[in-house]
Design an enzyme around this catalytic site. Structure first.
Site, PDB file in Angstrom:
ATOM      1  N   SER A  28       0.680  -1.159  -0.001  1.00 51.42           N
ATOM      2  CA  SER A  28      -0.088   0.021   0.121  1.00 51.42           C
ATOM      3  C   SER A  28       0.853   1.110  -0.077  1.00 51.42           C
ATOM      4  O   SER A  28       1.675   1.359   0.810  1.00 51.42           O
ATOM      5  CB  SER A  28      -0.861   0.008   1.481  1.00 51.42           C
ATOM      6  OG  SER A  28      -1.704  -1.143   1.386  1.00 51.42           O
ATOM      7  N   HIS A  59      -3.516   0.807  -5.036  1.00 47.79           N
ATOM      8  CA  HIS A  59      -3.003  -0.445  -5.774  1.00 47.79           C
ATOM      9  C   HIS A  59      -3.573  -0.356  -7.260  1.00 47.79           C
ATOM     10  O   HIS A  59      -4.588  -0.415  -7.438  1.00 47.79           O
ATOM     11  CB  HIS A  59      -3.490  -1.802  -5.143  1.00 47.79           C
ATOM     12  CG  HIS A  59      -2.987  -1.961  -3.558  1.00 47.79           C
ATOM     13  ND1 HIS A  59      -1.891  -2.952  -3.407  1.00 47.79           N
ATOM     14  CD2 HIS A  59      -3.420  -1.386  -2.534  1.00 47.79           C
ATOM     15  CE1 HIS A  59      -1.636  -2.740  -2.134  1.00 47.79           C
ATOM     16  NE2 HIS A  59      -2.549  -2.284  -1.322  1.00 47.79           N
ATOM     17  N   HIS A  81      -5.030  -9.069  -1.338  1.00 50.20           N
ATOM     18  CA  HIS A  81      -5.110  -9.424   0.096  1.00 50.20           C
ATOM     19  C   HIS A  81      -6.350 -10.143   0.161  1.00 50.20           C
ATOM     20  O   HIS A  81      -7.249 -10.469  -0.362  1.00 50.20           O
ATOM     21  CB  HIS A  81      -5.588  -7.959   0.999  1.00 50.20           C
ATOM     22  CG  HIS A  81      -4.323  -6.921   0.871  1.00 50.20           C
ATOM     23  ND1 HIS A  81      -4.340  -6.163  -0.349  1.00 50.20           N
ATOM     24  CD2 HIS A  81      -3.569  -6.454   1.455  1.00 50.20           C
ATOM     25  CE1 HIS A  81      -3.529  -5.207  -0.365  1.00 50.20           C
ATOM     26  NE2 HIS A  81      -2.733  -5.346   0.858  1.00 50.20           N
ATOM     27  N   TYR A  83      -8.395 -10.335   2.682  1.00 46.62           N
ATOM     28  CA  TYR A  83      -9.761  -9.389   2.936  1.00 46.62           C
ATOM     29  C   TYR A  83     -10.405  -9.154   1.753  1.00 46.62           C
ATOM     30  O   TYR A  83     -11.613  -8.832   2.235  1.00 46.62           O
ATOM     31  CB  TYR A  83      -9.284  -8.360   3.964  1.00 46.62           C
ATOM     32  CG  TYR A  83      -8.511  -7.338   3.420  1.00 46.62           C
ATOM     33  CD1 TYR A  83      -9.106  -6.396   2.435  1.00 46.62           C
ATOM     34  CD2 TYR A  83      -7.129  -7.078   3.770  1.00 46.62           C
ATOM     35  CE1 TYR A  83      -8.199  -5.420   1.927  1.00 46.62           C
ATOM     36  CE2 TYR A  83      -6.611  -6.015   3.432  1.00 46.62           C
ATOM     37  CZ  TYR A  83      -7.069  -5.199   2.238  1.00 46.62           C
ATOM     38  OH  TYR A  83      -6.064  -4.058   1.794  1.00 46.62           O
ATOM     39  N   GLU A  84      -9.993  -9.096   0.768  1.00 46.99           N
ATOM     40  CA  GLU A  84     -10.641  -8.724  -0.437  1.00 46.99           C
ATOM     41  C   GLU A  84     -11.533  -9.977  -0.933  1.00 46.99           C
ATOM     42  O   GLU A  84     -12.381  -9.572  -1.885  1.00 46.99           O
ATOM     43  CB  GLU A  84      -9.669  -8.303  -1.557  1.00 46.99           C
ATOM     44  CG  GLU A  84      -8.578  -6.873  -1.381  1.00 46.99           C
ATOM     45  CD  GLU A  84      -7.963  -6.809  -2.443  1.00 46.99           C
ATOM     46  OE1 GLU A  84      -8.182  -6.172  -3.407  1.00 46.99           O
ATOM     47  OE2 GLU A  84      -6.712  -7.247  -2.230  1.00 46.99           O
ATOM     48  N   ALA A 111       2.734  -2.081   4.387  1.00 46.16           N
ATOM     49  CA  ALA A 111       2.457  -1.167   5.290  1.00 46.16           C
ATOM     50  C   ALA A 111       2.084  -1.901   6.491  1.00 46.16           C
ATOM     51  O   ALA A 111       1.411  -2.506   6.602  1.00 46.16           O
ATOM     52  CB  ALA A 111       1.393   0.083   4.802  1.00 46.16           C
ATOM     53  N   MET A 209      -1.532  -6.927   7.301  1.00 43.32           N
ATOM     54  CA  MET A 209      -2.596  -7.881   6.561  1.00 43.32           C
ATOM     55  C   MET A 209      -2.201  -8.295   5.373  1.00 43.32           C
ATOM     56  O   MET A 209      -3.106  -8.836   4.507  1.00 43.32           O
ATOM     57  CB  MET A 209      -3.889  -6.890   6.141  1.00 43.32           C
ATOM     58  CG  MET A 209      -4.145  -5.864   7.429  1.00 43.32           C
ATOM     59  SD  MET A 209      -5.581  -4.970   7.035  1.00 43.32           S
ATOM     60  CE  MET A 209      -5.614  -3.743   8.237  1.00 43.32           C
ATOM     61  N   SER A 210      -0.732  -8.572   5.307  1.00 41.30           N
ATOM     62  CA  SER A 210      -0.370  -9.210   3.889  1.00 41.30           C
ATOM     63  C   SER A 210       1.026  -9.838   4.138  1.00 41.30           C
ATOM     64  O   SER A 210       1.200 -10.315   5.168  1.00 41.30           O
ATOM     65  CB  SER A 210      -0.049  -8.002   2.863  1.00 41.30           C
ATOM     66  OG  SER A 210       0.764  -7.176   3.279  1.00 41.30           O
ATOM     67  N   ASN A 233       1.938   3.594  11.218  1.00 37.47           N
ATOM     68  CA  ASN A 233       1.333   3.997  12.485  1.00 37.47           C
ATOM     69  C   ASN A 233       2.032   3.147  13.672  1.00 37.47           C
ATOM     70  O   ASN A 233       2.165   2.019  13.484  1.00 37.47           O
ATOM     71  CB  ASN A 233      -0.130   4.043  12.450  1.00 37.47           C
ATOM     72  CG  ASN A 233      -0.696   2.542  12.062  1.00 37.47           C
ATOM     73  OD1 ASN A 233      -0.530   1.870  11.009  1.00 37.47           O
ATOM     74  ND2 ASN A 233      -0.855   1.585  12.955  1.00 37.47           N
ATOM     75  N   HIS A 246      -7.091   5.044   6.576  1.00 42.45           N
ATOM     76  CA  HIS A 246      -6.417   4.269   5.210  1.00 42.45           C
ATOM     77  C   HIS A 246      -5.661   5.403   4.402  1.00 42.45           C
ATOM     78  O   HIS A 246      -4.450   5.312   4.065  1.00 42.45           O
ATOM     79  CB  HIS A 246      -7.479   3.690   4.044  1.00 42.45           C
ATOM     80  CG  HIS A 246      -6.586   2.877   3.057  1.00 42.45           C
ATOM     81  ND1 HIS A 246      -5.374   1.824   3.244  1.00 42.45           N
ATOM     82  CD2 HIS A 246      -6.397   3.002   1.835  1.00 42.45           C
ATOM     83  CE1 HIS A 246      -5.133   1.531   2.275  1.00 42.45           C
ATOM     84  NE2 HIS A 246      -5.539   2.170   1.203  1.00 42.45           N
TER      85      HIS A 246
HETATM   86  N1  HPA Z   1      -2.771  -2.916  11.754  1.00 41.23           N
HETATM   87  C1  HPA Z   1      -2.878  -3.817  10.435  1.00 41.23           C
HETATM   88  N2  HPA Z   1      -2.496  -3.349   9.396  1.00 41.23           N
HETATM   89  C2  HPA Z   1      -2.092  -2.324   9.242  1.00 41.23           C
HETATM   90  C3  HPA Z   1      -1.582  -1.288  10.205  1.00 41.23           C
HETATM   91  C4  HPA Z   1      -2.160  -1.608  11.562  1.00 41.23           C
HETATM   92  O1  HPA Z   1      -1.897  -0.910  12.363  1.00 41.23           O
HETATM   93  N3  HPA Z   1      -1.064  -0.031   9.774  1.00 41.23           N
HETATM   94  C5  HPA Z   1      -0.874  -0.499   8.264  1.00 41.23           C
HETATM   95  N4  HPA Z   1      -1.510  -1.704   8.005  1.00 41.23           N
END
Ligand code: HPA
Length: 273
Positions: A28, A59, A81, A83-84, A111, A209-210, A233, A246
């Site tokens: 991402s 993406h 991903h 989740y998609e 990310a 998540m990847s 973050n 996001h």
């Molecule tokens: N959690 C999960 N996936 C993420 C995060 C997070 O804090 N930041 C960027 N992708």
């Protein structure tokens, strides 16, 4: 699946004369690295037989063939991903195709949120190990021995020599970087404070998540792996967590993307010399 992989690879060979030995998956907000690719040739996922199509903002959804510092690469601008809604087999299909094209080293970026008090937003984290909490696995089901062994070992999933090189490169160039453990969750929601605390306590440094499905498949296929999280973050200690959108993730990752591109380029230069 074996026949589909071959068909996909055959199609790509008919479209490009590039013969990549390095595959790159851009996470991402990290698509900027494709601008570093010279003599580039782009092929939309939509054109490639059996390829899934990307749905997430940030993406693009194309394969980019070309050279970085003289090394033949193929990059996925836009990854898939869980989740998609894809199956694990679908979302890792491109890694199988890369292998069929001759790729020996897979470079993966993502990310991620930090759950380590010393790792700040904007830092890089070279993944030295992972914890798979996605509760599914791309190798589930009958094993095709032509693709890899039934029980692939995961001791050195992340190439130790490349990790050392990357750390040296970062240090020599004043880039804030760490080595750490990446934990993969399904998403798409971010974690609750209790979940971030849990990730910290089980030994994770970053949450995302990847990446883990692709790494499992790459190791199954016998490829070397180098993976980097760009920290978007900081979510530890939990008293400091802020709401994260996001857009926030993409903005922070965009700022650190240059450092990622620098390290990857230097790695390829050294590996090529
Ligand atoms: N959690 C999960 N996936 C993420 C995060 C997070 O804090 N930041 C960027 N992708």
């Amino acid at each position: 699946m074996y026949e589909q992989i071959q068909e996909s690879a055959e199609f790509l060979r008919s479209k490009t004369s590039h013969q990549p030995t390095v595959g790159i998956i851009l996470g991402s907000g990290l698509g900027g690295l494709v601008n570093e690719i010279e003599q580039s040739q782009t092929i939309d996922y939509r054109e490639i037989p059996y390829f899934p199509i990307s749905t997430v903002q940030g993406h693009a959804g194309k394969l980019v063939f070309g050279k970085i510092v003289g090394v033949s690469v193929v990059a996925m601008a836009g990854r898939f991903h869980y989740y998609e809604g894809y199956t694990m087999q679908q979302l890792t299909f491109p890694v199988r195709v890369m292998k069929a094209l001759g790729v020996e080293l897979l470079i993966v970026s993502n990310a991620a949120g930090s759950v380590n008090g010393d790792i700040e937003a904007g830092d890089l984290m070279f993944i030295r190990d992972h914890i798979n909490l996605q509760a599914d696995n791309p190798l589930r089901g009958p094993n095709d021995e032509r693709l890899g062994v039934r029980f692939p070992d995961m001791l050195h999933a992340y190439d130790p020599a490349l990790l050392n090189l990357a750390s040296d490169i970062a240090q020599a160039n004043g880039i804030r970087a760490h080595r750490g453990v990446y934990v993969a969750l399904q998403g798409p929601n971010l974690e609750t404070p209790a979940e971030y605390e849990f990730m910290h306590r089980i030994g994770a440094d970053a949450v995302g998540m990847s990446t883990v499905p692709e790494v499992i498949v790459a190791r199954h296929a016998g490829m070397r792996v180098f993976a980097v999280s760009v920290v978007s973050n900081k979510s530890y200690p939990i008293s400091t967590i802020k709401e994260t959108s996001h857009e926030d993730v993409l903005e922070m990752v965009g700022k650190a993307a240059e450092n990622l591109a620098f390290v990857v380029k230097e790695l390829l230069v050294i590996r090529n010399s």
